[in-house]
Design an enzyme around this catalytic site. Structure first.
Site, short mmCIF file in Angstrom:
data_model
loop_
_atom_site.label_atom_id
_atom_site.label_comp_id
_atom_site.label_asym_id
_atom_site.label_seq_id
_atom_site.Cartn_x
_atom_site.Cartn_y
_atom_site.Cartn_z
N ASP A 1 0.86 -1.18 0.00
CA ASP A 1 0.00 0.00 0.00
C ASP A 1 0.90 1.23 0.00
OD1 ASP A 1 -2.03 -1.84 0.33
OD2 ASP A 1 -2.97 -0.82 2.02
N LYS B 1 -7.08 3.39 -3.37
CA LYS B 1 -7.51 3.30 -1.98
C LYS B 1 -7.74 4.71 -1.45
CE LYS B 1 -5.99 1.17 2.38
NZ LYS B 1 -5.04 0.20 2.97
N LYS C 1 -10.54 0.22 -2.79
CA LYS C 1 -10.46 -0.11 -1.37
C LYS C 1 -10.90 1.11 -0.57
CE LYS C 1 -9.23 -3.50 1.40
NZ LYS C 1 -9.47 -4.93 1.20
#
Length: 200
Positions: A91, A153, A182
């Protein structure tokens, strides 16, 4: 929606600065026991977690976290180290200042460089929506798509706000077909989780 379905969408996360191995180990065990999507943990603990849990656990860690303003070379190095230590997913936080300045080519270049460095692992790109206009969010959807990342995300959980339904709807309109979403940050109830899952 049953508990198993809900848990299968959750990256069980512990990224607090005071986290110790005993805390991370607990989160990892909970992720394994409940068949969660992954355990997202600080880079410092990835090797320990991999040694203990092996392939029973999908391990995620963070790069350029939480502010995103590391240089591209540092992010690439961090990502390579994480993969060597056993991370399955990465991430990364974008350089938000570049996005605010409209330098989307540079953002794309950075994402592409990190993706190339992780040998086919999943890359989720955190854009920290709370600091962005809708036009910037839409442009970042294109950056993430063009750079070949796997997910966009919403948030680090350390910004001024977390995921919103409106941001997920905006993402859906602007990401490429291969990019998933996400939602993260500020999601506290089963109802909220189900709402985001139902949005895609």
């Amino acid at each position: 929606m049953d508990k198993k379905t809900v848990f299968s969408h959750i990256d069980h996360t512990l990224l607090k600065p005071e986290a110790q191995w005993k805390d991370v180990d607990r989160v990892c065990k909970e992720a394994v026991d409940n068949c969660m999507a992954s355990a997202c943990i600080p880079p410092r603990f990835v090797k320990l977690a991999k040694e203990k849990y092996g392939n029973r656990l999908n391990l995620c860690t963070v790069i350029g976290f939480p502010l995103g303003y590391n240089t591209m070379r540092v992010k690439v190095f961090e990502a390579q180290e994480a993969v060597l230590d056993g991370a399955d997913e990465i991430d990364m936080v974008i350089h938000i200042g570049d996005a605010k300045a409209g330098d989307f080519d540079r953002v794309t270049e950075e994402i592409r460089a990190v993706k190339a460095a992780i040998n086919g692992r999943i890359l989720k790109v955190i854009v920290e929506t709370c600091y962005l206009t809708d036009a910037e969010k839409a442009a970042l959807c294109r950056c993430v798509t063009d750079a070949g990342a796997d997910f966009i995300k919403t948030s680090t959980g350390f910004g001024t706000g977390g995921a919103t339904a409106a941001d997920i709807e905006l993402f859906k309109q602007h990401i490429g077909e291969e990019v998933r979403m996400k939602a993260s940050g500020g999601i506290r109830t089963k109802e909220a989780i189900e709402g985001f899952i139902n949005q895609g």
